[in-house]
Design a protein around this motif. Structure first.
Motif, PDB file in Angstrom:
ATOM      1  N   ILE A   1       6.705  -0.761   0.955  1.00 55.59           N
ATOM      2  CA  ILE A   1       8.616  -0.275   1.425  1.00 55.59           C
ATOM      3  C   ILE A   1       8.277   0.847   1.286  1.00 55.59           C
ATOM      4  N   ALA A   2       8.238   1.152   0.016  1.00 51.59           N
ATOM      5  CA  ALA A   2       8.652   2.915  -0.563  1.00 51.59           C
ATOM      6  C   ALA A   2       8.292   4.010   0.914  1.00 51.59           C
ATOM      7  N   LEU A   3       6.744   3.059   0.866  1.00 46.58           N
ATOM      8  CA  LEU A   3       5.978   4.387   1.994  1.00 46.58           C
ATOM      9  C   LEU A   3       6.439   4.219   2.883  1.00 46.58           C
ATOM     10  N   LEU A   4       7.463   3.181   3.907  1.00 46.82           N
ATOM     11  CA  LEU A   4       7.460   2.381   4.802  1.00 46.82           C
ATOM     12  C   LEU A   4       8.875   3.246   5.531  1.00 46.82           C
ATOM     13  N   ALA A   5       9.842   3.486   4.058  1.00 46.49           N
ATOM     14  CA  ALA A   5      11.436   3.909   3.733  1.00 46.49           C
ATOM     15  C   ALA A   5      10.697   5.282   3.873  1.00 46.49           C
TER      16      ALA A   5
END
Length: 102
Positions: free
Chosen positions: A24-28
């Protein structure tokens, strides 16, 4: 059930939410980068144009190319230009009004 199997399952369960959070952090981060790039790109073009104007090397009739993904009236740049035109028109009206009163 052996202790090693229980601990292996617990370890696997611990890494599952951590992996999900990292994803999720990479996508954000990717979405933030794309959004920042979409704002910075037109501003960078305007900055380069003003630098050329300042150095006296710019064509005064130059127009910035309109991006394919920006719609008239929908972009931040278009709204800013509209506000600047309104401000200029108001300034002219004020100047005319003050000249008539003197």
């Amino acid at each position: 059930m052996p202790k090693k199997e229980v601990l292996a399952n617990i370890t696997q369960l611990q890494w599952q939410p951590i992996s999900f959070a990292i994803g999720i952090a990479l996508l954000a981060s990717l979405m933030s980068y794309l959004l920042a790039h979409s704002f910075a790109s037109p501003l960078s073009k305007i900055t380069k144009l003003f630098m050329r104007l300042d150095s006296g090397q710019a064509n005064l009739a130059y127009r910035l190319p309109q991006s394919k993904n920006l719609h008239n009236g929908d972009s931040l740049l278009a709204r800013a230009c509209f506000q600047l035109r309104n401000l200029k028109q108001t300034q002219r009206q004020l100047k005319l009004t003050t000249n008539k009163s003197h």
